[in-house]
Write an enzyme that holds these catalytic residues in place. Structure first.
Site, PDB file in Angstrom:
ATOM      1  N   CYS A   1      46.421  34.627  44.032  1.00 37.95           N
ATOM      2  CA  CYS A   1      45.781  35.758  43.373  1.00 37.95           C
ATOM      3  C   CYS A   1      46.175  37.086  44.012  1.00 37.95           C
ATOM      4  CB  CYS A   1      44.288  35.562  43.620  1.00 37.95           C
ATOM      5  SG  CYS A   1      43.293  35.812  42.242  1.00 37.95           S
TER       6      CYS A   1
ATOM      7  N   CYS B   1      49.685  46.997  33.992  1.00 37.36           N
ATOM      8  CA  CYS B   1      48.299  47.285  33.612  1.00 37.36           C
ATOM      9  C   CYS B   1      48.045  48.767  33.818  1.00 37.36           C
ATOM     10  CB  CYS B   1      47.317  46.468  34.443  1.00 37.36           C
ATOM     11  SG  CYS B   1      45.588  46.749  33.982  1.00 37.36           S
TER      12      CYS B   1
ATOM     13  N   CYS C   1      46.993  29.759  34.850  1.00 36.54           N
ATOM     14  CA  CYS C   1      46.638  31.176  34.916  1.00 36.54           C
ATOM     15  C   CYS C   1      47.709  31.972  34.191  1.00 36.54           C
ATOM     16  CB  CYS C   1      46.542  31.573  36.388  1.00 36.54           C
ATOM     17  SG  CYS C   1      46.024  33.265  36.615  1.00 36.54           S
TER      18      CYS C   1
ATOM     19  N   CYS D   1      45.130  46.713  43.609  1.00 39.75           N
ATOM     20  CA  CYS D   1      45.912  45.825  42.747  1.00 39.75           C
ATOM     21  C   CYS D   1      47.298  46.416  42.525  1.00 39.75           C
ATOM     22  CB  CYS D   1      45.172  45.652  41.423  1.00 39.75           C
ATOM     23  SG  CYS D   1      46.125  44.787  40.169  1.00 39.75           S
TER      24      CYS D   1
ATOM     25  N   CYS E   1      43.340  49.803  39.295  1.00 43.28           N
ATOM     26  CA  CYS E   1      42.419  49.429  40.381  1.00 43.28           C
ATOM     27  C   CYS E   1      43.158  49.600  41.709  1.00 43.28           C
ATOM     28  CB  CYS E   1      41.937  47.992  40.207  1.00 43.28           C
ATOM     29  SG  CYS E   1      41.105  47.739  38.616  1.00 43.28           S
TER      30      CYS E   1
HETATM   31  N1  SAH Z   1      42.682  42.553  34.670  1.00 46.97           N
HETATM   32  C1  SAH Z   1      41.724  41.526  34.734  1.00 46.97           C
HETATM   33  C2  SAH Z   1      42.292  40.138  34.928  1.00 46.97           C
HETATM   34  C3  SAH Z   1      43.331  39.915  35.975  1.00 46.97           C
HETATM   35  S1  SAH Z   1      42.959  39.949  37.577  1.00 46.97           S
HETATM   36  C4  SAH Z   1      40.713  41.837  35.804  1.00 46.97           C
HETATM   37  O1  SAH Z   1      40.904  42.781  36.545  1.00 46.97           O
HETATM   38  O2  SAH Z   1      39.711  41.138  35.839  1.00 46.97           O
HETATM   39  C5  SAH Z   1      42.216  38.504  38.250  1.00 46.97           C
HETATM   40  C6  SAH Z   1      41.407  38.890  39.503  1.00 46.97           C
HETATM   41  O3  SAH Z   1      42.254  39.166  40.655  1.00 46.97           O
HETATM   42  C7  SAH Z   1      40.590  40.160  39.270  1.00 46.97           C
HETATM   43  O4  SAH Z   1      39.267  39.952  39.705  1.00 46.97           O
HETATM   44  C8  SAH Z   1      41.312  41.151  40.148  1.00 46.97           C
HETATM   45  O5  SAH Z   1      40.468  42.212  40.508  1.00 46.97           O
HETATM   46  C9  SAH Z   1      41.750  40.322  41.306  1.00 46.97           C
HETATM   47  N2  SAH Z   1      42.772  40.948  42.160  1.00 46.97           N
HETATM   48  C10 SAH Z   1      43.624  41.962  41.869  1.00 46.97           C
HETATM   49  N3  SAH Z   1      44.407  42.268  42.920  1.00 46.97           N
HETATM   50  C11 SAH Z   1      44.055  41.441  43.897  1.00 46.97           C
HETATM   51  C12 SAH Z   1      44.518  41.247  45.247  1.00 46.97           C
HETATM   52  N4  SAH Z   1      45.486  41.977  45.735  1.00 46.97           N
HETATM   53  N5  SAH Z   1      43.942  40.277  45.982  1.00 46.97           N
HETATM   54  C13 SAH Z   1      42.964  39.503  45.451  1.00 46.97           C
HETATM   55  N6  SAH Z   1      42.494  39.619  44.202  1.00 46.97           N
HETATM   56  C14 SAH Z   1      43.026  40.590  43.441  1.00 46.97           C
HETATM   57 FE1  SF4 Z   2      44.502  45.863  35.813  1.00 44.70          FE
HETATM   58 FE2  SF4 Z   2      44.764  44.924  38.262  1.00 44.70          FE
HETATM   59 FE3  SF4 Z   2      42.597  46.308  37.614  1.00 44.70          FE
HETATM   60 FE4  SF4 Z   2      42.937  43.826  36.594  1.00 44.70          FE
HETATM   61  S1  SF4 Z   2      42.656  44.346  38.763  1.00 44.70           S
HETATM   62  S2  SF4 Z   2      42.306  45.690  35.491  1.00 44.70           S
HETATM   63  S3  SF4 Z   2      45.178  43.790  36.366  1.00 44.70           S
HETATM   64  S4  SF4 Z   2      44.698  47.104  37.662  1.00 44.70           S
END
Ligand code: SAH
Ligand code: SF4
Length: 374
Positions: A348, A121, A114, A128, A125
């Site tokens: 994750c 970023c 990974c 995150c 979100c």
């Molecule tokens: N930015 C991209 C790729 C990285 S994230 C994206 O958002 O898809 C990989 C996955 O982990 C994404 O689905 C993201 O939403 C999720 N993720 C982010 N924060 C998380 C958390 N605290 N617990 C579980 N999954 C999370």
């Molecule tokens: Fe960015 Fe986190 Fe949203 Fe993925 S989940 S787009 S890393 S803010």
């Protein structure tokens, strides 16, 4: 007359076409580029003097014009389940030092790496940590493919033996489609038969839904697509994944179905992080099934991984199972992602690392973590 020699070029991260152009610049034939690719990626060699089947004069040219520079490993940890995590040092945008992470997840019959695509970023979100802390800079193609190169070296990959890294997922820190320019060549090197030669089903790009770039990717690359959906309607998704306000669900799904058609792909994986009391109710599962039923779609339910300062909690295991069952009964394939490496904060979304100097550009750590130093 004195002429300044050009600084050596980093060959890591150059695609086959770019390498061909580079070697043509000093009169070498295109097959030299293929030889270089094989040495660098298949054999993990960074020292030109050990690339024994290259002509002596060609090696001498390379020695002055080029180098293979990989990111530096700061530290490494191994979890009880065998998951390994490396912290890599990267220079930050403000001249400060950053650390990004790469995680290797071994499973019977496969090994998934990974990797990260950005430092921080910008997409914010709400569940995150990377999003909460902000964006520093894009990684270069060398820094992205360099994570695969380093993992192979650290895992003791033997060019004559079995592959150790069988799958690569762009699910680390950052939004890969917001760094299209560097992510595309890195993926091309993963797929190139003289590079890592991975099949297109074994390279997965995960995006939060940058619709125009999904259409662009459909023309340029041939990889598996994962989309971070996290909500079955725009009202809720606007709150969890703010890019939804620009590209709402209907537009996003249209881009996904276009991608599948164009790429002749098997299915799109929709990631759905399970947040207690927020998006995990039976009515959400039914609504989601309604959106995806009849399409080539799979849902991957991710138990939320907590981090300091978050307002969310992980859904109860029972709620996650019930959600999966409702999706399946609604005609949609669904799985629950296993939490791996959580004892070393490699799971994750787990926060790892720390912001050492908050006066510097603030940036984030989500999937794996990050430290900032002045
Ligand atoms: N930015 C991209 C790729 C990285 S994230 C994206 O958002 O898809 C990989 C996955 O982990 C994404 O689905 C993201 O939403 C999720 N993720 C982010 N924060 C998380 C958390 N605290 N617990 C579980 N999954 C999370
Ligand atoms: Fe960015 Fe986190 Fe949203 Fe993925 S989940 S787009 S890393 S803010």
């Amino acid at each position: 007359m004195m002429s300044e020699a050009a600084p050596p070029v980093n060959l890591l991260g150059m695609t086959r076409a770019e390498l061909e152009a580079f070697v043509a610049g000093f009169g070498a034939k295109p097959y030299r580029a293929r030889q270089l690719l094989k040495w660098i990626y298949r054999r993990g060699e960074s020292d030109f003097s050990r690339m024994t089947d290259l002509a002596r004069e060609f090696r001498a040219e390379l020695a002055v014009r080029a180098q293979v520079t990989v990111p530096e490993i700061v530290s490494e940890r191994t979890a009880t389940d065998g998951t390994r995590k490396w912290l890599l040092r990267m220079p930050g945008a403000a001249g400060n030092e950053q650390v990004v992470e790469t995680v290797f997840i071994p499973e019977p019959g496969r090994g998934t790496l990974c990797i990260s695509s950005q430092i921080g970023c910008a997409l914010d979100c709400s569940f995150c940590a990377t999003g909460a802390q902000g964006f520093n800079r894009n990684l270069t193609a060398a820094e992205i493919i360099g994570q695969v190169w380093l993992a192979n070296r650290e895992l003791g990959y033997d060019p004559g033996g079995e592959r150790i890294v069988t799958n690569v997922v762009l699910m680390g820190m950052g939004e890969p489609l917001a760094n299209y320019r560097s992510v595309l060549p890195a993926m091309q090197l993963m797929l190139d038969d003289f590079g890592y030669d991975l099949s297109r089903r074994r390279v997965t790009l995960s995006t939060s839904g940058l619709v125009p770039q999904i259409y662009r990717l459909a023309e340029d690359a041939n990889v598996a697509l994962a989309v971070s959906l996290h909500a079955p309607n725009d009202r809720l998704r606007d709150e969890l994944v703010p890019i939804n306000r620009k590209h709402p669900i209907a537009e996003l799904l249209a881009a996904c179905w276009h991608y599948l058609e164009r790429q002749n792909g098997r299915s799109v994986t929709f990631e759905y992080t399970m947040l207690d009391g927020v998006n995990d109710r039976p009515e959400h599962a039914r609504e989601l099934a309604g959106l995806l039923r009849g399409h080539q779609a799979k849902v991957n339910l991710i138990p939320f991984n907590t981090f300091p300062g978050t307002r969310y909690r992980r859904s109860l295991a029972e709620a996650i199972r019930r959600f999966r069952d409702l999706l399946m009964h609604g005609g949609v394939m669904a799985t629950i992602r296993k939490t791996r490496g959580d004892d070393i904060d490699a799971a994750c979304g787990q926060l790892r690392g720390q912001v050492l100097d908050r006066t510097q550009v603030r940036l984030g750590s989500r999937v794996f973590g990050l430290a900032v130093r002045a």
